[in-house]
Every structure is written in structure tokens, then in C-alpha cells.
Design a protein around this motif. Structure first.
Motif, PDB file in Angstrom:
ATOM      1  N   ASN A  72       0.621  -1.317   0.049  1.00 39.00           N
ATOM      2  CA  ASN A  72       0.113   0.037   0.148  1.00 39.00           C
ATOM      3  C   ASN A  72       0.203   0.789   0.008  1.00 39.00           C
ATOM      4  O   ASN A  72       1.987   1.706   0.892  1.00 39.00           O
ATOM      5  N   GLU A  73       0.441   2.019  -0.968  1.00 38.41           N
ATOM      6  CA  GLU A  73       1.494   4.037  -0.589  1.00 38.41           C
ATOM      7  C   GLU A  73       0.188   4.714  -1.081  1.00 38.41           C
ATOM      8  O   GLU A  73       0.040   5.035  -1.565  1.00 38.41           O
ATOM      9  N   THR A  74       0.968   5.750  -0.183  1.00 39.67           N
ATOM     10  CA  THR A  74      -0.364   7.053  -0.634  1.00 39.67           C
ATOM     11  C   THR A  74       0.176   7.868  -1.806  1.00 39.67           C
ATOM     12  O   THR A  74       1.923   8.495  -1.277  1.00 39.67           O
ATOM     13  N   PHE A  75       0.308   8.965  -2.119  1.00 35.36           N
ATOM     14  CA  PHE A  75       0.543   9.230  -2.780  1.00 35.36           C
ATOM     15  C   PHE A  75       0.268  11.031  -2.803  1.00 35.36           C
ATOM     16  O   PHE A  75      -0.933  11.714  -2.747  1.00 35.36           O
ATOM     17  N   PRO A  76       0.914  11.696  -1.616  1.00 33.02           N
ATOM     18  CA  PRO A  76       0.633  12.916  -1.418  1.00 33.02           C
ATOM     19  C   PRO A  76       0.885  14.634  -2.333  1.00 33.02           C
ATOM     20  O   PRO A  76       0.584  15.576  -1.923  1.00 33.02           O
ATOM     21  N   ASN A  77       2.045  13.920  -3.246  1.00 30.96           N
ATOM     22  CA  ASN A  77       2.091  15.279  -3.949  1.00 30.96           C
ATOM     23  C   ASN A  77       1.742  15.013  -5.685  1.00 30.96           C
ATOM     24  O   ASN A  77       1.867  13.305  -6.533  1.00 30.96           O
ATOM     25  N   ALA A  78       1.694  15.891  -5.925  1.00 29.77           N
ATOM     26  CA  ALA A  78       1.241  15.933  -7.393  1.00 29.77           C
ATOM     27  C   ALA A  78       2.283  15.901  -8.296  1.00 29.77           C
ATOM     28  O   ALA A  78       3.678  16.192  -7.878  1.00 29.77           O
ATOM     29  N   GLY A  79       2.193  14.830  -9.199  1.00 25.60           N
ATOM     30  CA  GLY A  79       3.098  14.435  -9.993  1.00 25.60           C
ATOM     31  C   GLY A  79       3.816  13.849 -11.253  1.00 25.60           C
ATOM     32  O   GLY A  79       1.556  12.958 -11.756  1.00 25.60           O
ATOM     33  N   THR A  80       4.001  13.334 -12.649  1.00 26.03           N
ATOM     34  CA  THR A  80       3.981  12.264 -13.249  1.00 26.03           C
ATOM     35  C   THR A  80       4.873  10.861 -12.693  1.00 26.03           C
ATOM     36  O   THR A  80       6.158  11.896 -12.487  1.00 26.03           O
ATOM     37  N   PHE A  81       4.591   9.747 -12.390  1.00 25.44           N
ATOM     38  CA  PHE A  81       6.348   9.135 -11.933  1.00 25.44           C
ATOM     39  C   PHE A  81       5.658   7.693 -12.517  1.00 25.44           C
ATOM     40  O   PHE A  81       5.135   6.943 -12.832  1.00 25.44           O
ATOM     41  N   GLN A  82       6.846   7.101 -12.838  1.00 27.46           N
ATOM     42  CA  GLN A  82       7.179   6.222 -13.161  1.00 27.46           C
ATOM     43  C   GLN A  82       7.465   4.557 -12.015  1.00 27.46           C
ATOM     44  O   GLN A  82       8.190   4.516 -11.094  1.00 27.46           O
ATOM     45  N   VAL A  83       6.039   3.921 -12.224  1.00 28.14           N
ATOM     46  CA  VAL A  83       6.584   2.665 -11.996  1.00 28.14           C
ATOM     47  C   VAL A  83       7.005   1.539 -12.046  1.00 28.14           C
ATOM     48  O   VAL A  83       6.817   1.225 -12.701  1.00 28.14           O
ATOM     49  N   ARG A  84       8.358   1.081 -10.735  1.00 29.93           N
ATOM     50  CA  ARG A  84       9.180   0.226 -12.415  1.00 29.93           C
ATOM     51  C   ARG A  84       8.741  -1.339 -11.160  1.00 29.93           C
ATOM     52  O   ARG A  84       8.897  -0.802  -9.075  1.00 29.93           O
TER      53      ARG A  84
END
Ligand SMILES: [Cu+2]
Length: 98
Positions: A72-84
């Protein structure tokens, strides 16, 4: 009673508490692209029969996950992320947080 509670925590169904669910299946993240709102959580579930891992540069870098395990992960900040996945370099997911 305590044992029952632990069992509940280990059930894959507990992933339903997350805002969004992403599967790791067939050496791929499914879906491969997703847009979520800031502060929402995402559960990654390993649905393959072998080990995966999940990381985003600069954000988090998980332990290895056995088949059936979650992250489980929470994403508090806006942006575009590469999950790998370190184990399978071709696995990529684009996550947009708005
Ligand atoms: Cu993998």
C-alpha cells in the motif's frame, strides 16, 4: 481472537481498503497507466506465481513481494511518476497524481 485478527490482515481482500488497486500480472503492471487524486492510496498486488518488487525513484523502494502479497502506498504530491520493478526492468506503469 488475536489470531483471527492477524488472519484478516493477511487476506488479499484487505486490498479493497485502498482507493485504487494495481495488479502485477504477466510481468506487467495492470493497468499500465492511471490518474489519481493527491492523497489517494494505491495497493499493488502480486498476482503472478513469482516474486515482484515495486519502486518509484525518489519516493519508495519496496521489499520483494511474494505471490499474493500487497504493497500500500499513498501519494501526497502531484506529479507524473514511473512505477517500476527492480526484478523485471521491462515492467513500467505511468502514474499521474493531480
Ligand atoms: Cu517484477
Amino acid at each position: 481472537m488475536q489470531r483471527l485478527f492477524l488472519l484478516f490482515l493477511l487476506l488479499p481482500g484487505s486490498a479493497l481498503a485502498a482507493d485504487h488497486v494495481v495488479s502485477q500480472k504477466g510481468r506487467a503492471f495492470r493497468p499500465a497507466e492511471m490518474t489519481i487524486n493527491r492523497g489517494e492510496s494505491l495497493t499493488f498486488t502480486n498476482e503472478d506465481s513469482f516474486i515482484h518488487q515495486i519502486y518509484v525513484d525518489g519516493l519508495f523502494d519496496s521489499e520483494e513481494k511474494a505471490p499474493g502479497e500487497n504493497l500500500n502506498e499513498t501519494f501526497p504530491n502531484a506529479g507524473t511518476f514511473q512505477v517500476r520493478c527492480h526484478i523485471h526492468p521491462t515492467m513500467r506503469m505511468t502514474l499521474r497524481v493531480k
